[in-house]
Design an enzyme around this catalytic site. Sequence first.
Site, PDB file in Angstrom:
ATOM      1  N   ASP A 334      25.735 -10.268  -7.421  1.00  0.00           N
ATOM      2  CA  ASP A 334      26.417  -9.803  -6.221  1.00  0.00           C
ATOM      3  C   ASP A 334      26.860 -11.052  -5.465  1.00  0.00           C
ATOM      4  O   ASP A 334      26.224 -12.098  -5.560  1.00  0.00           O
ATOM      5  CB  ASP A 334      25.448  -8.977  -5.381  1.00  0.00           C
ATOM      6  CG  ASP A 334      25.952  -8.764  -3.963  1.00  0.00           C
ATOM      7  OD1 ASP A 334      27.067  -8.235  -3.805  1.00  0.00           O
ATOM      8  OD2 ASP A 334      25.234  -9.150  -3.016  1.00  0.00           O
ATOM      9  N   ASP A 533      23.734  -2.648  -4.265  1.00  0.00           N
ATOM     10  CA  ASP A 533      23.385  -3.232  -5.557  1.00  0.00           C
ATOM     11  C   ASP A 533      22.316  -2.426  -6.294  1.00  0.00           C
ATOM     12  O   ASP A 533      22.046  -2.683  -7.463  1.00  0.00           O
ATOM     13  CB  ASP A 533      22.867  -4.664  -5.366  1.00  0.00           C
ATOM     14  CG  ASP A 533      23.889  -5.569  -4.713  1.00  0.00           C
ATOM     15  OD1 ASP A 533      25.053  -5.527  -5.129  1.00  0.00           O
ATOM     16  OD2 ASP A 533      23.520  -6.307  -3.779  1.00  0.00           O
TER      17      ASP A 533
END
Length: 642
Positions: A334, A533
């Site tokens: 991420d 995420d």
Amino acid sequence: MEEAEHKQHHDHSHSHNVALLTYGLGLLIYLVALLTPIGAVTKNVFYAVTILLSGYHVIWEGIIETIAESKEHHSLRPNVHILMTVATIGACIIGDFNEGALLILIFAGAHFLEEYAEGKSKREIKGLLALNPTEARLVAEDGSVSTVAVSALKTGDTLKVLPGDQVPTDGKILNGHAVLNESAITGESMPVEKSSGDIVFGGTINQHVAFSMIVTKDSSETVLSKVLHLVEESQKNLPKAATKIKKLEPTYVLTVLALVPLFIVLAPYIMGWTYYESLYRGMVFLTVLSPCALAASVVPATLSGISNLARHGVLFKGGTYLNNLADIKVVAFDKTGTLTKGEPEVTDSFFLPFKDHSEELMINVLVQMEQSANHPLADAILNHFSPSNQFELSVSTELGKGLTAVYNDHRYTIGKPSNHSELPESLRAKVTQFSQEGKTVVVFGIDGTPVGVIAMMDLPNKNAKAAIKHLKDSGVHTVMLTGDSTVTGEAIANQLGIDEVIGNILPEDKASIVKDLQKSNGSTAMIGDGVNDAPALVQADIGFAMGDGTDVAIDVADAVIMQNDLRRLSYAVLISKRLKSIVWQNIFFSLAVIALLSVLNVLGKMDIGLGVLAHEGSTLVVILNGLRLLTTPLLKKQASLH
């Protein structure tokens, strides 16, 4: 259903606690038999009781798992539990109850340690559920507003969202402007300005004035609901990754179970032994072939590696993940808060001369204006510039336009470049340059004339570059997954040396992208810090959460990197590779000892006592070799972790 799951979890916990209690009782009885001067028959009875108390759990589990695996693969798939059971019975048949009890104690003890290390309890997602909005302000046809449950909303309903409220569900803005914090959903670090007709996501936060919206999706179809669904489904279908020793089990056990009876039957004809001697030698085989050293090849080394990493800021929730980290082919990151600091900073500023205004005066006005703004970009500007003078300004905010102030008969503005129809050539060049670098640009104007630009960016995490270089040097492909634009992502990726960037993605995209990476490249790790995420962290073979990230990411991840220091990821890869090496050393050593003892047994040079001594000695060597991971020195490049 929830009640049934709770009962199942309760029953499992109760069964596990009973097994631990009986194991401890069996161990106590074994020590009594070993250390007290009681008769041989009584000792054997005590040893037999030890076997029943300490071993029933792993023996029964071995039988159940063998049946299940055999059904799944449509062939006999015995595991080490079965071989341990046969070896224990064999030791008792030849009268060595002590050896049988010791084998059970060692094997069952290793089994309980592995259960503890793996953390078999289901990972909770209560933190994620808490983020799901439960109430909404419903606007009736007469204009009155009432609070209702989000689950009662239907497509076409009109809602009111006040400052500080969560957006209740997905929809579109009807009227007004909004400044929304969407980081939990999209991963975008910058607050997003939206106006009539723009889409808003449930679970995001309204940071400014009230606005009206229309519901466009059922509450079960929102982006946040999809996140919840993906996490729950992934947890239900998590495959138990097999370690190398697990993969060796069926072949090893089948080979032993096939060879020992064959040996007992044929030895009298081939070796000229009596049937009693053949049976005795067969039982010795079961004793020396018992997999204590083989079983100890993985667990002590893995626990040592986990302990070492915990001291250095990487917390693993299970040994399987650490074992498999060495085989990772791809690491997906991420961007916001993982590869970057998670908040914007001023990177560049440029001012043109303007009449009686010095650059110092422009900065003073700029700072005074931003002090009245409630916006992360304002914080970035205030943290960067130091004013030389303080004075009062009358500042107004126009959503979608920016800030306006009047001072000494001059009108000052701060806003987007698009607010100005024309920019001086030098400023336009700067805006183009900064935008191409993935930076957010604001323009400072005086009396309608653009005179300055300030560029801001969520800068890379200072430790990310070294970690990525280490991964690439190890042959690992690196990928950035971000909700930001691809341009912004590539700007960061170029600084860090990341191989691939995938931008403009939503949470459900991340999980599917990780799945695609697994199919195309192999074993994939995911590293993130936000709610958005969570599905990807669960989908990945190994999910790493950043220690400063959300509780949700930490809950569902397989490992946690403390202090957001990605150098710790490099260290985890190093330990995992050393663990893999030590495990294989242990496996080869264990098998070599078994082979040597087997040859000596065939030659008649092995008795039960010597077999026990060599067998337990090899187990001790394997355990001590695994414990070396407790003291693995840091690499010079890693020495600055503490």
